[in-house]
Design a protein around this motif. Sequence first.
Motif, PDB file in Angstrom:
ATOM      1  N   SER A 137      53.032  -4.115   8.273  1.00 35.48           N
ATOM      2  CA  SER A 137      53.007  -4.777   6.972  1.00 35.48           C
ATOM      3  C   SER A 137      51.600  -4.991   6.432  1.00 35.48           C
ATOM      4  O   SER A 137      51.425  -5.140   5.225  1.00 35.48           O
ATOM      5  CB  SER A 137      53.724  -6.127   7.059  1.00 35.48           C
ATOM      6  N   VAL A 138      50.604  -5.024   7.298  1.00 33.55           N
ATOM      7  CA  VAL A 138      49.233  -5.284   6.838  1.00 33.55           C
ATOM      8  C   VAL A 138      48.365  -4.032   6.809  1.00 33.55           C
ATOM      9  O   VAL A 138      47.143  -4.123   6.734  1.00 33.55           O
ATOM     10  CB  VAL A 138      48.549  -6.415   7.651  1.00 33.55           C
ATOM     11  N   LYS A 139      48.984  -2.879   6.834  1.00 27.69           N
ATOM     12  CA  LYS A 139      48.200  -1.645   6.709  1.00 27.69           C
ATOM     13  C   LYS A 139      47.509  -1.631   5.347  1.00 27.69           C
ATOM     14  O   LYS A 139      48.031  -2.131   4.361  1.00 27.69           O
ATOM     15  CB  LYS A 139      49.091  -0.423   6.870  1.00 27.69           C
ATOM     16  N   PHE A 140      46.322  -1.023   5.311  1.00 32.76           N
ATOM     17  CA  PHE A 140      45.539  -1.024   4.074  1.00 32.76           C
ATOM     18  C   PHE A 140      46.284  -0.343   2.923  1.00 32.76           C
ATOM     19  O   PHE A 140      46.397  -0.889   1.840  1.00 32.76           O
ATOM     20  CB  PHE A 140      44.182  -0.345   4.286  1.00 32.76           C
ATOM     21  N   ALA A 141      46.794   0.844   3.166  1.00 34.20           N
ATOM     22  CA  ALA A 141      47.464   1.597   2.109  1.00 34.20           C
ATOM     23  C   ALA A 141      48.907   1.122   1.959  1.00 34.20           C
ATOM     24  O   ALA A 141      49.678   1.152   2.920  1.00 34.20           O
ATOM     25  CB  ALA A 141      47.436   3.091   2.406  1.00 34.20           C
ATOM     26  N   GLY A 142      49.258   0.701   0.777  1.00 35.84           N
ATOM     27  CA  GLY A 142      50.605   0.227   0.517  1.00 35.84           C
ATOM     28  C   GLY A 142      51.673   1.254   0.838  1.00 35.84           C
ATOM     29  O   GLY A 142      52.764   0.911   1.285  1.00 35.84           O
ATOM     30  N   LYS A 143      51.364   2.524   0.644  1.00 39.91           N
ATOM     31  CA  LYS A 143      52.342   3.588   0.906  1.00 39.91           C
ATOM     32  C   LYS A 143      52.697   3.676   2.386  1.00 39.91           C
ATOM     33  O   LYS A 143      53.737   4.216   2.751  1.00 39.91           O
ATOM     34  CB  LYS A 143      51.828   4.936   0.410  1.00 39.91           C
ATOM     35  N   ASP A 144      51.861   3.115   3.250  1.00 42.97           N
ATOM     36  CA  ASP A 144      52.093   3.148   4.693  1.00 42.97           C
ATOM     37  C   ASP A 144      52.860   1.926   5.206  1.00 42.97           C
ATOM     38  O   ASP A 144      53.165   1.837   6.389  1.00 42.97           O
ATOM     39  CB  ASP A 144      50.768   3.246   5.448  1.00 42.97           C
ATOM     40  N   ARG A 145      53.158   0.987   4.314  1.00 45.34           N
ATOM     41  CA  ARG A 145      53.861  -0.228   4.704  1.00 45.34           C
ATOM     42  C   ARG A 145      55.366  -0.070   4.483  1.00 45.34           C
ATOM     43  O   ARG A 145      55.790   0.650   3.593  1.00 45.34           O
ATOM     44  CB  ARG A 145      53.401  -1.411   3.854  1.00 45.34           C
ATOM     45  N   PRO A 146      56.170  -0.791   5.270  1.00 46.24           N
ATOM     46  CA  PRO A 146      57.607  -0.795   4.984  1.00 46.24           C
ATOM     47  C   PRO A 146      57.862  -1.618   3.721  1.00 46.24           C
ATOM     48  O   PRO A 146      57.018  -2.407   3.302  1.00 46.24           O
ATOM     49  CB  PRO A 146      58.212  -1.483   6.215  1.00 46.24           C
ATOM     50  N   THR A 147      59.011  -1.439   3.126  1.00 42.09           N
ATOM     51  CA  THR A 147      59.393  -2.261   1.984  1.00 42.09           C
ATOM     52  C   THR A 147      60.048  -3.541   2.498  1.00 42.09           C
ATOM     53  O   THR A 147      60.484  -3.605   3.653  1.00 42.09           O
ATOM     54  CB  THR A 147      60.389  -1.524   1.067  1.00 42.09           C
ATOM     55  N   ILE A 148      60.112  -4.537   1.638  1.00 38.05           N
ATOM     56  CA  ILE A 148      60.806  -5.782   2.003  1.00 38.05           C
ATOM     57  C   ILE A 148      62.247  -5.460   2.381  1.00 38.05           C
ATOM     58  O   ILE A 148      62.773  -5.987   3.360  1.00 38.05           O
ATOM     59  CB  ILE A 148      60.760  -6.801   0.842  1.00 38.05           C
ATOM     60  N   SER A 149      62.886  -4.578   1.629  1.00 39.42           N
ATOM     61  CA  SER A 149      64.279  -4.206   1.904  1.00 39.42           C
ATOM     62  C   SER A 149      64.421  -3.611   3.298  1.00 39.42           C
ATOM     63  O   SER A 149      65.375  -3.909   4.011  1.00 39.42           O
ATOM     64  CB  SER A 149      64.785  -3.205   0.871  1.00 39.42           C
ATOM     65  N   GLU A 150      63.486  -2.768   3.704  1.00 39.13           N
ATOM     66  CA  GLU A 150      63.539  -2.172   5.043  1.00 39.13           C
ATOM     67  C   GLU A 150      63.382  -3.227   6.126  1.00 39.13           C
ATOM     68  O   GLU A 150      64.073  -3.187   7.143  1.00 39.13           O
ATOM     69  CB  GLU A 150      62.449  -1.109   5.198  1.00 39.13           C
ATOM     70  N   ILE A 151      62.500  -4.168   5.908  1.00 35.14           N
ATOM     71  CA  ILE A 151      62.268  -5.221   6.890  1.00 35.14           C
ATOM     72  C   ILE A 151      63.499  -6.107   7.029  1.00 35.14           C
ATOM     73  O   ILE A 151      63.906  -6.456   8.138  1.00 35.14           O
ATOM     74  CB  ILE A 151      61.031  -6.065   6.517  1.00 35.14           C
ATOM     75  N   ILE A 152      64.121  -6.446   5.912  1.00 36.59           N
ATOM     76  CA  ILE A 152      65.283  -7.337   5.941  1.00 36.59           C
ATOM     77  C   ILE A 152      66.532  -6.608   6.426  1.00 36.59           C
ATOM     78  O   ILE A 152      67.262  -7.122   7.289  1.00 36.59           O
ATOM     79  CB  ILE A 152      65.511  -7.951   4.553  1.00 36.59           C
ATOM     80  N   ALA A 153      66.797  -5.435   5.895  1.00 37.60           N
ATOM     81  CA  ALA A 153      68.032  -4.721   6.207  1.00 37.60           C
ATOM     82  C   ALA A 153      68.054  -4.181   7.633  1.00 37.60           C
ATOM     83  O   ALA A 153      69.095  -4.215   8.294  1.00 37.60           O
ATOM     84  CB  ALA A 153      68.261  -3.591   5.211  1.00 37.60           C
ATOM     85  N   ASN A 154      66.947  -3.664   8.092  1.00 35.53           N
ATOM     86  CA  ASN A 154      66.942  -3.032   9.406  1.00 35.53           C
ATOM     87  C   ASN A 154      65.565  -3.207  10.060  1.00 35.53           C
ATOM     88  O   ASN A 154      64.792  -2.259  10.152  1.00 35.53           O
ATOM     89  CB  ASN A 154      67.296  -1.553   9.276  1.00 35.53           C
ATOM     90  N   PRO A 155      65.281  -4.418  10.531  1.00 39.09           N
ATOM     91  CA  PRO A 155      63.950  -4.669  11.091  1.00 39.09           C
ATOM     92  C   PRO A 155      63.613  -3.803  12.317  1.00 39.09           C
ATOM     93  O   PRO A 155      62.457  -3.554  12.597  1.00 39.09           O
ATOM     94  CB  PRO A 155      63.983  -6.153  11.458  1.00 39.09           C
ATOM     95  N   GLU A 156      64.628  -3.323  13.027  1.00 39.30           N
ATOM     96  CA  GLU A 156      64.363  -2.503  14.219  1.00 39.30           C
ATOM     97  C   GLU A 156      63.705  -1.172  13.866  1.00 39.30           C
ATOM     98  O   GLU A 156      62.967  -0.618  14.673  1.00 39.30           O
ATOM     99  CB  GLU A 156      65.666  -2.228  14.986  1.00 39.30           C
ATOM    100  N   THR A 157      63.962  -0.656  12.674  1.00 37.28           N
ATOM    101  CA  THR A 157      63.406   0.641  12.300  1.00 37.28           C
ATOM    102  C   THR A 157      62.436   0.558  11.124  1.00 37.28           C
ATOM    103  O   THR A 157      62.040   1.587  10.590  1.00 37.28           O
ATOM    104  CB  THR A 157      64.544   1.627  11.955  1.00 37.28           C
ATOM    105  N   ALA A 158      62.051  -0.644  10.737  1.00 38.84           N
ATOM    106  CA  ALA A 158      61.181  -0.810   9.555  1.00 38.84           C
ATOM    107  C   ALA A 158      59.826  -0.135   9.720  1.00 38.84           C
ATOM    108  O   ALA A 158      59.216   0.250   8.729  1.00 38.84           O
ATOM    109  CB  ALA A 158      60.996  -2.301   9.252  1.00 38.84           C
ATOM    110  N   CYS A 159      59.353   0.022  10.927  1.00 42.42           N
ATOM    111  CA  CYS A 159      58.018   0.592  11.144  1.00 42.42           C
ATOM    112  C   CYS A 159      58.035   2.002  11.692  1.00 42.42           C
ATOM    113  O   CYS A 159      57.031   2.489  12.191  1.00 42.42           O
ATOM    114  CB  CYS A 159      57.237  -0.323  12.103  1.00 42.42           C
TER     115      CYS A 159
END
Length: 114
Positions: free
Chosen positions: A91-113
């Motif tokens: 979530s704290v990667k410099f480039a936003g394109k490399d971060r998961p979305t909020i939806s990915e984190i909430i819906a499926n935290p096991e695969t968000a990264c």
Amino acid sequence: MGYIDLEYAHTCHVKSVSDVYSLGVLKLEVLIEKRAFSQAEEEMNRDLASFALPIIEAGNIEETLDRRPVPEPTPWQLHALKHVAQIARCSVKFAGKDRPTISEIIANPETACE
């Protein structure tokens, strides 16, 4: 300070993943029990993400965990904490394109990264 998306700070363009950065910093604060930004002389104006990322990437998160709730986490708790740390790292990667979305984190935290 400390919660501001670093990419936003450089480009002045807010993106939906700017909130993901702030969420990642909040997760790091809870895990490590340090402030998002420190102006203490010994920490030389260092943000929490810069402090925590090398520790997480090296797999040493247990050394910096906040020990107040449970002095020694169980193996199951440690596994869960490491998972939270990995989501925070992504979530704290410099480039936003490399971060998961909020939806990915909430819906499926096991695969968000992945």
